[in-house]
Design an enzyme around this catalytic site. Structure first.
Site, PDB file in Angstrom:
ATOM      1  N   LEU A  21      -3.528   2.876  18.294  1.00  0.00           N
ATOM      2  CA  LEU A  21      -2.931   4.152  18.686  1.00  0.00           C
ATOM      3  C   LEU A  21      -3.774   4.809  19.771  1.00  0.00           C
ATOM      4  O   LEU A  21      -5.004   4.774  19.733  1.00  0.00           O
ATOM      5  CB  LEU A  21      -2.853   5.079  17.476  1.00  0.00           C
ATOM      6  CG  LEU A  21      -1.896   4.638  16.371  1.00  0.00           C
ATOM      7  CD1 LEU A  21      -2.038   5.539  15.158  1.00  0.00           C
ATOM      8  CD2 LEU A  21      -0.461   4.635  16.884  1.00  0.00           C
ATOM      9  N   ASN A  44       0.834  -1.213   0.000  1.00  0.00           N
ATOM     10  CA  ASN A  44       0.000   0.000   0.000  1.00  0.00           C
ATOM     11  C   ASN A  44       0.865   1.259   0.000  1.00  0.00           C
ATOM     12  O   ASN A  44       0.523   2.247  -0.649  1.00  0.00           O
ATOM     13  CB  ASN A  44      -0.956   0.001   1.197  1.00  0.00           C
ATOM     14  CG  ASN A  44      -2.151  -0.893   0.946  1.00  0.00           C
ATOM     15  OD1 ASN A  44      -3.048  -0.556   0.178  1.00  0.00           O
ATOM     16  ND2 ASN A  44      -2.139  -2.071   1.571  1.00  0.00           N
ATOM     17  N   ARG A 101       2.414   1.587  26.474  1.00  0.00           N
ATOM     18  CA  ARG A 101       1.814   2.051  25.227  1.00  0.00           C
ATOM     19  C   ARG A 101       1.834   3.587  25.126  1.00  0.00           C
ATOM     20  O   ARG A 101       2.095   4.156  24.067  1.00  0.00           O
ATOM     21  CB  ARG A 101       0.368   1.544  25.158  1.00  0.00           C
ATOM     22  CG  ARG A 101      -0.326   1.800  23.858  1.00  0.00           C
ATOM     23  CD  ARG A 101      -1.718   1.223  23.923  1.00  0.00           C
ATOM     24  NE  ARG A 101      -1.720  -0.228  24.008  1.00  0.00           N
ATOM     25  CZ  ARG A 101      -1.621  -1.021  22.942  1.00  0.00           C
ATOM     26  NH1 ARG A 101      -1.537  -0.510  21.738  1.00  0.00           N
ATOM     27  NH2 ARG A 101      -1.625  -2.326  23.085  1.00  0.00           N
ATOM     28  N   GLN A 105      -5.927  -7.011  -1.738  1.00  0.00           N
ATOM     29  CA  GLN A 105      -4.896  -5.966  -1.762  1.00  0.00           C
ATOM     30  C   GLN A 105      -4.863  -5.222  -3.083  1.00  0.00           C
ATOM     31  O   GLN A 105      -4.608  -4.023  -3.114  1.00  0.00           O
ATOM     32  CB  GLN A 105      -3.536  -6.565  -1.433  1.00  0.00           C
ATOM     33  CG  GLN A 105      -3.447  -6.908   0.060  1.00  0.00           C
ATOM     34  CD  GLN A 105      -2.034  -6.965   0.577  1.00  0.00           C
ATOM     35  OE1 GLN A 105      -1.113  -7.289  -0.167  1.00  0.00           O
ATOM     36  NE2 GLN A 105      -1.851  -6.685   1.845  1.00  0.00           N
ATOM     37  N   ASN A 122      -7.013   4.602   7.960  1.00  0.00           N
ATOM     38  CA  ASN A 122      -6.541   3.208   8.003  1.00  0.00           C
ATOM     39  C   ASN A 122      -7.159   2.446   6.842  1.00  0.00           C
ATOM     40  O   ASN A 122      -8.305   2.706   6.460  1.00  0.00           O
ATOM     41  CB  ASN A 122      -6.972   2.551   9.321  1.00  0.00           C
ATOM     42  CG  ASN A 122      -6.484   1.109   9.439  1.00  0.00           C
ATOM     43  OD1 ASN A 122      -5.329   0.802   9.143  1.00  0.00           O
ATOM     44  ND2 ASN A 122      -7.358   0.211   9.867  1.00  0.00           N
ATOM     45  N   HIS A 170      -8.170  -1.432   5.720  1.00  0.00           N
ATOM     46  CA  HIS A 170      -8.398  -2.727   6.364  1.00  0.00           C
ATOM     47  C   HIS A 170      -8.946  -3.721   5.334  1.00  0.00           C
ATOM     48  O   HIS A 170      -9.836  -3.373   4.550  1.00  0.00           O
ATOM     49  CB  HIS A 170      -9.395  -2.578   7.516  1.00  0.00           C
ATOM     50  CG  HIS A 170      -9.616  -3.857   8.261  1.00  0.00           C
ATOM     51  ND1 HIS A 170      -8.723  -4.323   9.204  1.00  0.00           N
ATOM     52  CD2 HIS A 170     -10.599  -4.789   8.167  1.00  0.00           C
ATOM     53  CE1 HIS A 170      -9.164  -5.484   9.666  1.00  0.00           C
ATOM     54  NE2 HIS A 170     -10.297  -5.798   9.054  1.00  0.00           N
TER      55      HIS A 170
END
Ligand code: GRF
Length: 210
Positions: free
Chosen positions: A86, A13, A58, A164, A100, A102
């Site tokens: 995040l 990507n 984190r 993809q 994002n 997915h």
């Protein structure tokens, strides 16, 4: 707009964004030795490896990531294979500019191994989703989706490859729409301008020809 791309996998990507001429100023990987770092290197894009192991928790990881992004001066961030949730330090710094990709039609099959989940569930159609990132895992408001058929003889590898190849078209398209201000996230909902809606329907008619 100047973008950072957060990665952790092959980098296909990332390669698609670069091929589309997206201005990628920084790549950050949560894993060393991944293909995405080679993609960055061949395109002469600065790349950093930020492995969780070196951080107390984190929040400390996110603080450092936020500093790296801020010092690169990026306006927006794309997650493409970055397999970490995040926290608010990063998420709240890029409202409406953190995306994002997915490999499923969310909200179906969030989390890891979405193509494997689709095969296990026996669905006949899955797909790709590009969404704004919120505080959950793959839960943010959906911007664009594209369907991908599941064939009876599919393996995880063949289905992943088919999904993809759709991601590689959908993600740069959405990034361009965000750059042009054609997509906004207002009061928890995604607003598409007429131009964005037209662009996405153009994409649908193209995908029907494939
Ligand atoms: C993509 O399938 C994306 O949907 C998921 O992770 C994969 C990353 O692949 N979040 P690549 O590294 O871009 O090839």
């Amino acid at each position: 707009m100047r973008w950072a791309v957060l990665v952790g996998g092959r980098g296909s990507n990332l390669a698609a964004l670069l091929a589309a001429g997206i201005d990628v100023r920084l790549v950050v990987s949560h894993r060393a030795g991944v293909g995405a770092l080679d993609v960055a290197r061949s395109a002469a894009v600065p790349a950093r490896v930020l492995e969780p192991a070196g951080f107390a928790d984190r929040a400390a990881y996110d603080r450092t990531l936020a500093e790296i992004l801020a010092s690169a001066g990026v306006d927006g961030v794309v997650l493409a294979g970055f397999l970490r949730i995040l926290g608010p330090t990063v998420v709240d710094a890029y409202p409406g500019r953190l995306l994002n990709v997915h490999p499923s039609l969310l909200p179906a099959f969030p989390g890891l191994h979405a193509p494997r989940q689709a095969l296990a569930a026996g669905v006949r159609v899955t797909g790709a989703t590009v969404h704004f990132v919120d505080h959950g895992m793959d839960t943010g408001p959906i911007i664009a989706q594209a369907p991908v058929p599941v064939w009876p003889d599919d393996t995880e590898a063949t289905l992943t490859a088919r999904i993809q190849s759709v991601e590689h078209r959908l993600l740069p398209l959405v990034v361009r729409l965000v750059e042009r201000g054609e997509v906004a996230w207002v009061d928890g909902r995604v607003h598409l301008s007429p131009a964005a809606a037209a662009t996405l329907s153009w994409w649908w008619s193209k995908s029907e020809e494939d």
